[in-house]
Design a protein around this motif. Structure first.
Motif, mmCIF file in Angstrom:
data_model
loop_
_atom_site.group_PDB
_atom_site.id
_atom_site.type_symbol
_atom_site.label_atom_id
_atom_site.label_comp_id
_atom_site.label_asym_id
_atom_site.label_seq_id
_atom_site.Cartn_x
_atom_site.Cartn_y
_atom_site.Cartn_z
ATOM 1 N N UNK A 1 10.650 67.806 28.592
ATOM 2 C CA UNK A 1 11.434 68.116 27.544
ATOM 3 C C UNK A 1 11.532 66.768 26.789
ATOM 4 N N UNK A 2 10.579 66.683 25.832
ATOM 5 C CA UNK A 2 10.141 65.422 24.968
ATOM 6 C C UNK A 2 11.153 65.733 23.679
ATOM 7 N N UNK A 3 11.202 64.431 22.911
ATOM 8 C CA UNK A 3 11.885 64.563 21.706
ATOM 9 C C UNK A 3 11.166 65.609 20.703
ATOM 10 N N UNK A 4 9.870 65.427 20.743
ATOM 11 C CA UNK A 4 9.124 66.506 19.848
ATOM 12 C C UNK A 4 9.354 67.806 20.239
ATOM 13 N N UNK A 5 9.532 68.303 21.631
ATOM 14 C CA UNK A 5 9.942 69.665 21.878
ATOM 15 C C UNK A 5 11.183 69.951 21.445
ATOM 16 N N UNK A 6 12.244 68.980 21.619
ATOM 17 C CA UNK A 6 13.533 69.504 21.341
ATOM 18 C C UNK A 6 13.742 69.550 19.755
ATOM 19 N N UNK A 7 13.131 68.786 18.919
ATOM 20 C CA UNK A 7 13.156 68.757 17.443
ATOM 21 C C UNK A 7 12.782 70.113 17.005
ATOM 22 N N UNK B 1 22.805 68.379 9.038
ATOM 23 C CA UNK B 1 22.334 67.874 10.144
ATOM 24 C C UNK B 1 21.203 68.541 10.674
ATOM 25 N N UNK B 2 20.541 67.783 11.607
ATOM 26 C CA UNK B 2 19.497 68.505 12.517
ATOM 27 C C UNK B 2 20.145 69.058 13.772
ATOM 28 N N UNK B 3 20.150 70.241 13.847
ATOM 29 C CA UNK B 3 20.969 70.898 14.876
ATOM 30 C C UNK B 3 20.551 72.183 15.034
ATOM 31 N N UNK B 4 20.136 72.512 16.589
ATOM 32 C CA UNK B 4 19.766 73.860 16.809
ATOM 33 C C UNK B 4 20.985 74.870 16.346
ATOM 34 N N UNK B 5 20.739 76.384 15.935
ATOM 35 C CA UNK B 5 21.683 76.880 15.501
ATOM 36 C C UNK B 5 22.774 77.370 16.488
ATOM 37 N N UNK C 1 14.264 70.488 8.078
ATOM 38 C CA UNK C 1 14.747 69.366 9.018
ATOM 39 C C UNK C 1 14.465 68.121 8.353
ATOM 40 N N UNK C 2 15.549 67.501 8.572
ATOM 41 C CA UNK C 2 15.317 66.075 7.901
ATOM 42 C C UNK C 2 14.246 65.263 8.964
#
Length: 204
Positions: free
Chosen positions: A43-49, A111-115, A143-144
């Motif tokens: 569960x990496x940052x790149x995956x989450x983004x 914001x960068x946020x999942x819906x 995304x920002x």
């Protein structure tokens, strides 16, 4: 001389509310080395983004479970325990934002946020409903620090870039806002934020 600020735009994560995936995973993976490996390789940052960009959680989970079937439960835990990651609001930041709104300032959020998690956040933290509006990356598919999301936010909310002040905790996002023609400040705490607002002629 700084242009008159007519619009103030807040980021949310780590500006108004705390966010830390380590909170639930410290319980789920007590060993620090194993936990660090999990965040670096699964569960990496790149995956989450990509969820912030609009990918559905079920698709994101399936992608990782295919490559790491033995980690399925821990992969699904990211969304399951997401509410624990946003453990508290930054009350002083929230007070500044609400004070600006009370003073009649035009306040929006970008914001960068999942819906789906943003909908949950709004229930957990009702003050997120106070500003005039919000652009959520997961809802618009941008995304920002992509310039397009700043341009969309300005267009959707009729902001004049030269008269807009953006507050974000990321250097890249702040720099992108400036490239988009906005004024922008890096959030590192409320003391500096108050000073930055004053420097732009915004009294609180």
């Amino acid at each position: 001389m700084t242009s008159e600020i007519r619009h103030i735009v807040f980021d949310i994560g780590r500006v108004l509310i705390h966010y830390d995936p380590q909170i639930p995973y410290s319980r789920l993976i007590p060993d620090e080395a194993q936990r660090n490996w999990f965040f670096a390789n699964v569960c990496t940052h790149d995956w989450n983004i990509e969820q912030d960009r609009g990918r559905k959680w079920e698709d994101a989970e399936a992608l990782l479970i295919k490559d790491h079937p033995e980690q399925e439960e821990l992969i699904r835990a990211f969304r399951k325990y997401w509410h624990e990651m946003v453990s508290h609001a930054y009350l002083e930041s929230v007070a500044i934002m609400e004070g600006l709104i009370a003073d009649g300032r035009d306040v929006t959020m970008l914001t960068n946020f999942a819906a789906d998690t943003f909908k949950e956040a709004r229930k957990l933290y009702p003050f997120l409903n106070r500003p005039r509006g919000v652009t959520v990356s997961g809802e618009v598919g941008l995304i920002k620090p992509d310039l397009a999301i700043y341009e969309k936010h300005a267009q959707d909310f009729a902001l004049e870039p030269a008269h807009t002040l953006f507050i974000d905790d990321s250097d890249k996002n702040v720099e992108a806002a400036r490239i988009a023609g906005w004024n922008a400040v890096l959030f590192t705490g409320t003391k500096k934020l108050k000073s930055d607002l004053a420097a732009h002629g915004v009294c609180i």
